[in-house]
Design an enzyme around this catalytic site. Sequence first.
Site, PDB file in Angstrom:
ATOM      1  N   GLY A  45      57.285   8.781 -24.093  1.00 12.63           N
ATOM      2  CA  GLY A  45      57.841   8.571 -25.433  1.00 12.63           C
ATOM      3  C   GLY A  45      57.278   7.278 -25.997  1.00 12.63           C
ATOM      4  O   GLY A  45      56.559   6.542 -25.297  1.00 12.63           O
TER       5      GLY A  45
ATOM      6  N   LYS B 282      40.971  11.581 -17.911  1.00 11.76           N
ATOM      7  CA  LYS B 282      42.319  11.176 -18.302  1.00 11.76           C
ATOM      8  C   LYS B 282      43.040  10.716 -17.041  1.00 11.76           C
ATOM      9  O   LYS B 282      43.284  11.502 -16.120  1.00 11.76           O
ATOM     10  CB  LYS B 282      43.045  12.353 -18.951  1.00 11.76           C
ATOM     11  CG  LYS B 282      44.406  11.990 -19.495  1.00 11.76           C
ATOM     12  CD  LYS B 282      44.936  13.139 -20.315  1.00 11.76           C
ATOM     13  CE  LYS B 282      46.234  12.837 -20.997  1.00 11.76           C
ATOM     14  NZ  LYS B 282      46.715  13.991 -21.773  1.00 11.76           N
TER      15      LYS B 282
ATOM     16  N   GLY C  44      52.432   7.089 -25.788  1.00 12.29           N
ATOM     17  CA  GLY C  44      53.233   6.113 -26.519  1.00 12.29           C
ATOM     18  C   GLY C  44      52.876   5.942 -27.982  1.00 12.29           C
ATOM     19  O   GLY C  44      53.382   5.031 -28.626  1.00 12.29           O
TER      20      GLY C  44
ATOM     21  N   CYS D 167      48.000  14.849 -14.728  1.00 10.24           N
ATOM     22  CA  CYS D 167      49.181  15.721 -14.818  1.00 10.24           C
ATOM     23  C   CYS D 167      50.188  15.299 -13.743  1.00 10.24           C
ATOM     24  O   CYS D 167      49.855  15.241 -12.554  1.00 10.24           O
ATOM     25  CB  CYS D 167      48.777  17.178 -14.639  1.00 10.24           C
ATOM     26  SG  CYS D 167      50.194  18.278 -14.714  1.00 10.24           S
TER      27      CYS D 167
ATOM     28  N   ASN E  68      47.894   9.561 -18.990  1.00  9.88           N
ATOM     29  CA  ASN E  68      48.840  10.679 -18.992  1.00  9.88           C
ATOM     30  C   ASN E  68      50.259  10.118 -18.783  1.00  9.88           C
ATOM     31  O   ASN E  68      50.450   8.904 -18.851  1.00  9.88           O
ATOM     32  CB  ASN E  68      48.473  11.697 -17.906  1.00  9.88           C
ATOM     33  CG  ASN E  68      48.879  13.111 -18.286  1.00  9.88           C
ATOM     34  OD1 ASN E  68      50.027  13.355 -18.681  1.00  9.88           O
ATOM     35  ND2 ASN E  68      47.967  14.053 -18.181  1.00  9.88           N
TER      36      ASN E  68
ATOM     37  N   ASN F 268      41.488  16.261 -16.288  1.00 10.45           N
ATOM     38  CA  ASN F 268      42.902  15.887 -16.244  1.00 10.45           C
ATOM     39  C   ASN F 268      43.254  15.376 -14.839  1.00 10.45           C
ATOM     40  O   ASN F 268      43.626  16.151 -13.960  1.00 10.45           O
ATOM     41  CB  ASN F 268      43.761  17.093 -16.652  1.00 10.45           C
ATOM     42  CG  ASN F 268      45.236  16.771 -16.701  1.00 10.45           C
ATOM     43  OD1 ASN F 268      45.661  15.686 -16.302  1.00 10.45           O
ATOM     44  ND2 ASN F 268      46.029  17.715 -17.181  1.00 10.45           N
TER      45      ASN F 268
HETATM   46  C1  LIG Z   1      54.734  19.396 -23.520  1.00  5.92           C
HETATM   47  C2  LIG Z   1      53.609  18.600 -22.957  1.00  5.92           C
HETATM   48  C3  LIG Z   1      52.541  19.247 -22.368  1.00  5.92           C
HETATM   49  C4  LIG Z   1      51.469  18.513 -21.883  1.00  5.92           C
HETATM   50  N1  LIG Z   1      50.416  19.186 -21.327  1.00  5.92           N
HETATM   51  C5  LIG Z   1      49.319  18.481 -20.930  1.00  5.92           C
HETATM   52  C6  LIG Z   1      48.165  19.152 -20.447  1.00  5.92           C
HETATM   53  O1  LIG Z   1      48.106  20.367 -20.341  1.00  5.92           O
HETATM   54  N2  LIG Z   1      47.102  18.383 -20.107  1.00  5.92           N
HETATM   55  C7  LIG Z   1      47.104  17.019 -20.225  1.00  5.92           C
HETATM   56  O2  LIG Z   1      46.099  16.370 -19.923  1.00  5.92           O
HETATM   57  N3  LIG Z   1      48.192  16.372 -20.684  1.00  5.92           N
HETATM   58  C8  LIG Z   1      49.278  17.061 -21.052  1.00  5.92           C
HETATM   59  N4  LIG Z   1      50.358  16.407 -21.563  1.00  5.92           N
HETATM   60  C9  LIG Z   1      50.297  14.964 -21.769  1.00  5.92           C
HETATM   61  C10 LIG Z   1      49.878  14.657 -23.219  1.00  5.92           C
HETATM   62  O3  LIG Z   1      48.583  15.107 -23.479  1.00  5.92           O
HETATM   63  C11 LIG Z   1      49.927  13.172 -23.517  1.00  5.92           C
HETATM   64  O4  LIG Z   1      48.983  12.493 -22.726  1.00  5.92           O
HETATM   65  C12 LIG Z   1      51.309  12.578 -23.239  1.00  5.92           C
HETATM   66  O5  LIG Z   1      52.319  13.379 -23.801  1.00  5.92           O
HETATM   67  C13 LIG Z   1      51.432  11.150 -23.782  1.00  5.92           C
HETATM   68  O6  LIG Z   1      51.195  11.090 -25.155  1.00  5.92           O
HETATM   69  P1  LIG Z   1      52.395  10.981 -26.240  1.00  5.92           P
HETATM   70  O7  LIG Z   1      53.086   9.687 -26.002  1.00  5.92           O
HETATM   71  O8  LIG Z   1      51.671  11.056 -27.565  1.00  5.92           O
HETATM   72  O9  LIG Z   1      53.280  12.144 -26.005  1.00  5.92           O
HETATM   73  C14 LIG Z   1      51.462  17.121 -21.993  1.00  5.92           C
HETATM   74  C15 LIG Z   1      52.563  16.471 -22.559  1.00  5.92           C
HETATM   75  C16 LIG Z   1      53.630  17.185 -23.035  1.00  5.92           C
HETATM   76  C17 LIG Z   1      54.790  16.443 -23.641  1.00  5.92           C
END
Ligand SMILES: Cc1cc2nc3c(=O)[nH]c(=O)nc-3n(C[C@H](O)[C@H](O)[C@H](O)COP(=O)(O)O)c2cc1C
Length: 396
Positions: A238, A187, A265, A147, A214, A144
């Site tokens: 989003g 990532k 996304g 973050c 991320n 990761n």
């Molecule tokens: C509540 C929340 C917690 C997340 N925790 C992590 C995490 O622990 N490790 C990580 O690599 N990404 C984390 N992410 C990022 C997500 O894995 C993802 O990459 C990001 O939300 C974008 O994807 P989406 O558009 O489908 O939400 C987190 C995202 C959210 C919203």
Amino acid sequence: MADLRVNFLGIEFKNPVLAASAEPTSSVENLKKVIESGVGGLVLKTITDSEAMRSLSSQTRWRFLDEEHRVCRGEIPRLFTLYGRTGLQEKGPREWMREIKELQPLARDEDCVMIGSIASTGIDGWVKLAQICEEAGLRIIELNFGCPHPSQMEGMKTGMLVGQDKDLAAEVVGAVTESVAVPVMVKLTPQVADVAEMARVVVEAGAAGVTLTNRFVGFLVDVDTGKPLLYGTAGVGGPWVKPLTLRWIYQVYRDLGIPISGSNGVYDARDVLEFMMTGATVVQMCSAVMAHGYKWFTKTIRDLEEMLDRRGYHSVREIIGIAARNALSYEEMSRIPKEKAVIIKDLCVDCGRCVESCFYGAMRYEDGEITIKEGNCKGCGICVCVCPKGAITLVQ
Ligand SMILES: Cc1cc2nc3c(=O)[nH]c(=O)nc-3n(C[C@H](O)[C@H](O)[C@H](O)COP(=O)(O)O)c2cc1C
């Protein structure tokens, strides 16, 4: 029915839809629901040896926001924003991995590939966490480097701060890939000038693929109180982020041709298609599932199958990168035939809306009707979008 199987980093996935590392993959109870939803794989919530990154999770706050960035109450629109903060997996890595081992039989029965996600603040820590994941039988390890929160925490050199430092990123990847046998993917953060360059750095250091990307760091204001929403900066993302992510997937696919896992996304099956057509082999989902629940995975996979069938694809593998391979450079675009706007007189009500939005002086209101000054029309297409009557079309 279209074949949904894909091979990613040498591993067979029954379908390309993965649960991203986040709250839905943060407890055994949640993981069972994710696995049973039918996903091809899942990335566990990131584990860490940093007490500060673990305890940040005790201050978790999330808001779904509408298109005007007002907090949603009940209705979550298609182009929502998910704004908020959380830390990493609260449980200690060894304790948590004991629970993960117990989940392995269910994951095997359901043919769901479990992927570890790690984040440390030192090279030894990254290596140890990777080894712990490998011992627990996790088939891939995601580093990761994305973050968003460490950037706002004093002295916390992990997450996106590693993803912004080429030397450190290469050092971590080198150390981890030398110490585990399973494939390692990275990532990346979108918060660098050139994501493709960071992808090149981590792949040259030994990563087998990348997850793009991320989330961003954002800042929003409550105008009634004059204070920041949720007290300060927060992670932001989003479905509206999709074009920004696709741009990097396109560029990395085109320039490096490496295995790509898409994230940031993806809302539904159509987005899965777009991510894969741009060059992703697997696609991770998080926010949309947090909005609609685990059944959203099942629906997305079913819809994906239907959408492929409707378009005559026999296998989802056929679509990987097709849009990227069809993309033209700006130089090539200069050679495509020009288009011109034409008014469909029967439909035009001479409202003048097109005149207001024509910035090339082509649409004119003369003698009570709309006319086009031919030489000025660049065929840009704005008038077609703003015409309330569908009275303008583009012709070559
Ligand atoms: C509540 C929340 C917690 C997340 N925790 C992590 C995490 O622990 N490790 C990580 O690599 N990404 C984390 N992410 C990022 C997500 O894995 C993802 O990459 C990001 O939300 C974008 O994807 P989406 O558009 O489908 O939400 C987190 C995202 C959210 C919203």
